[in-house]
Design an enzyme around this catalytic site. Structure first.
Site, PDB file in Angstrom:
ATOM      1  N   SER A 212       0.838  -1.194   0.000  1.00  0.00           N
ATOM      2  CA  SER A 212       0.000   0.000   0.000  1.00  0.00           C
ATOM      3  C   SER A 212       0.867   1.236   0.000  1.00  0.00           C
ATOM      4  CB  SER A 212      -0.948   0.011   1.194  1.00  0.00           C
ATOM      5  OG  SER A 212      -0.312   0.635   2.279  1.00  0.00           O
ATOM      6  N   LYS A 213       0.303   2.289  -0.494  1.00  0.00           N
ATOM      7  CA  LYS A 213       1.065   3.522  -0.679  1.00  0.00           C
ATOM      8  C   LYS A 213       1.636   4.020   0.651  1.00  0.00           C
ATOM      9  CE  LYS A 213       1.135   7.340  -3.758  1.00  0.00           C
ATOM     10  NZ  LYS A 213       2.258   6.869  -4.509  1.00  0.00           N
ATOM     11  N   ARG A 214       0.894   3.752   1.721  1.00  0.00           N
ATOM     12  CA  ARG A 214       1.354   4.241   3.022  1.00  0.00           C
ATOM     13  C   ARG A 214       2.667   3.616   3.473  1.00  0.00           C
ATOM     14  NH1 ARG A 214      -2.850   2.905   6.693  1.00  0.00           N
ATOM     15  NH2 ARG A 214      -4.062   2.442   4.838  1.00  0.00           N
ATOM     16  N   GLN A 215       2.856   2.355   3.068  1.00  0.00           N
ATOM     17  CA  GLN A 215       4.056   1.663   3.569  1.00  0.00           C
ATOM     18  C   GLN A 215       5.227   1.692   2.596  1.00  0.00           C
ATOM     19  OE1 GLN A 215       1.439  -1.257   3.920  1.00  0.00           O
ATOM     20  NE2 GLN A 215       1.290  -1.330   6.136  1.00  0.00           N
ATOM     21  N   GLY A 216       5.182   2.568   1.641  1.00  0.00           N
ATOM     22  CA  GLY A 216       6.309   2.648   0.711  1.00  0.00           C
ATOM     23  C   GLY A 216       5.819   2.936  -0.682  1.00  0.00           C
TER      24      GLY A 216
END
Ligand code: GLU
Length: 482
Positions: free
Chosen positions: A246-250
């Site tokens: 997911s975008k949040r984690q990288g």
């Protein structure tokens, strides 16, 4: 065997996801190794999710990656009449029906079902309760409608997936899928099936998230009486914590990796290994695109989720960087240097080709991505280094001793003629001078050349800086002892 035709069918929602690049790549490889055709189709029927400019950037990214498109792009929003025609054909044949239910009613039905712990599903209200006259009237009065697929009851939908094996789904678990929305746009399901048929797609190779849709697609193919393509659903991509990417984690956008200075060969190589490997007996991990075309095997794609491990990407990228000639490396690094403040502020001679090639030569072995160029050795660009006599002191050496070793280093380097200014020569001369006292001589030398405690060897540093600058830095350091 019939002609192989495959397609990459992204929705233009902003950027190319790394998972999207994997789908594109596997389709491309399969096409190329079978003398087939690789088609690009833009699935833009969900207008709410459409992002301006994403088609252009998608095509640019595929080109960057070297995945040449043989046919297309076909754009679904330019083919709306076609989908409507096919949806109406199913109505005529009694395989689909008009639904005039308002969103509010659908919501109520849904909530009731959820409250009763039932799987939410359309209750076939319009199919069961409207007669032809009422339907015609509604249409005449321009009442908004959708067209729904009549899912046959009590059937087992079966298909063979190249990756997942035999799939069996009870049709009673499937909702009467909307095919045409009230805005006249088809849903993904209708447009996807119509296009895969019209474009004579032989193999549908796509991400696992589309697996649950496939049974509906099979029902649609059967309703139309069309030949069903072969399916291959590619495994989920997870991060090192085994969670969905997911975008949040990288970074998940291919563009982000390009910006960070990952080489296309490395990224393609890394992505190719997310779901496939050359199998037992082969330890090869580095594959150029041509080698992938030769070795990739769709039948060997595994079911288990593939771990998107950026450490591995770094390793692969470094492998490719190491193999580059100084010229090639400089050419692709230059734009990254130019983005750096320390580079922009540096003197003219620090930006010259010959100088930068030497800097890169020192960095090359360790460089993981191009956005790191110069980051760990800004001293190559910064002529005003800051340090104190305490910093540069070797163990318990006194100031006098430190000064003496720096003077020794100066004298040794000064006697090397310009034309002999090589790493080997510098090392040889300094080591002779140091004798047993390596730390005593090299420790302060490194400090005064770099302004830091850790760096590549002082021989390499002096070589890059050149004779004049190395001596200047040494001289400046001696001022501290006055
Ligand atoms: N439009 C779908 C997507 O965005 C394509 C799914 C498919 O390949 O059928 O991934």
């Amino acid at each position: 065997m019939d002609k192989i035709r495959v397609r990459f069918a992204p929705s233009p929602t902003g950027y190319l996801h790394v998972g999207g690049l994997r789908s594109a790549l596997y389709n491309y490889l399969f096409a190329k190794q079978n003398n087939g055709t690789f088609i690009l189709r833009i699935e833009d029927t969900d207008q709410k999710r459409f992002v301006e400019g994403s088609v252009e950037s998608l095509i640019k990214t595929l080109e960057w990656a070297g995945l040449k498109i043989d046919e297309g792009p076909y754009v679904q929003s330019e083919r709306l009449d076609l989908y409507k025609k096919y949806a109406e054909q199913l109505i005529e044949e009694g395989k689909a029906y008009y639904c005039f239910c308002e969103p509010k009613r659908l919501e109520e039905v849904r909530n009731e079902q959820i409250a009763k712990k039932l799987a939410p599903m359309y209750d076939q209200h319009c199919l069961k309760n409207l007669n032809q006259k009422e339907i015609d009237n509604n249409l005449k009065n321009n009442c908004p409608y959708t067209i729904r697929l009549k899912i046959p009851k009590n059937e087992i939908v079966e298909f063979d997936d190249i990756v997942r094996g035999k799939m069996r789904i009870d049709s009673n678990t499937l909702d009467d899928q909307v095919l045409l929305k009230s805005d006249g746009f088809p849903t993904y399901h209708l447009a996807n099936v119509v296009d895969d048929h019209l474009m004579e797609i032989s193999h549908v190779i796509r991400a696992e998230e589309w697996l649950p849709s496939t049974s509906k697609h099979i029902i649609l193919y059967k309703a139309f009486g069309w030949e069903i393509p072969t399916f291959a659903h590619l495994p989920l991509l997870v991060n090192t914590e085994r969670k969905k990417l997911s975008k949040r984690q990288g970074d998940v956008a291919v563009e982000d990796y390009i910006k960070k200075g990952y080489l296309k060969e490395a990224l393609i190589n890394f992505i190719a290994l997310l779901g496939w490997n050359p199998g037992e007996g082969s330890r090869q991990e580095i594959f150029l695109l041509e080698e992938l075309i030769e070795n990739f095997n769709l039948e060997k794609v595994h079911k288990a989720a593939a771990v998107f491990d950026t450490k591995k990407l770094d390793w692969i990228n470094n492998q490719y960087i190491r193999k580059m000639s100084p010229d090639e490396l400089l050419e692709i690094s230059l734009e990254f240097f130019e983005q750096k403040d320390f580079f922009q502020c540096a003197k003219k001679e620090r930006k010259e080709k010959g100088y930068l090639e030497k800097v890169l030569k020192v960095e090359q072995e360790r460089l993981v991505n191009l956005s790191q160029v110069g980051e760990s050795d800004k001293y190559f660009f910064d002529d005003e280094l800051k340090y104190s006599t305490d910093d540069i002191r070797w163990k318990k050496n006194s100031d006098e001793e430190t000064k003496k070793y720096l003077e020794d280093a100066f004298a040794s380097l000064e006697q090397i003629p310009e034309e002999d200014w090589t790493r080997e020569k510098i090392e040889e001369i300094l080591l002779i001078k140091a004798g047993e006292k390596r730390g005593e001589l090299l420790f302060p030398l490194r400090w005064v050349l770099t302004g830091q405690k850790f760096s590549p060897t002082p021989f390499e540093i002096a070589w890059v800086l050149g004779k004049e600058e190395s001596l200047r830095r040494l001289k400046t350091s001696l001022e501290l002892f006055k």
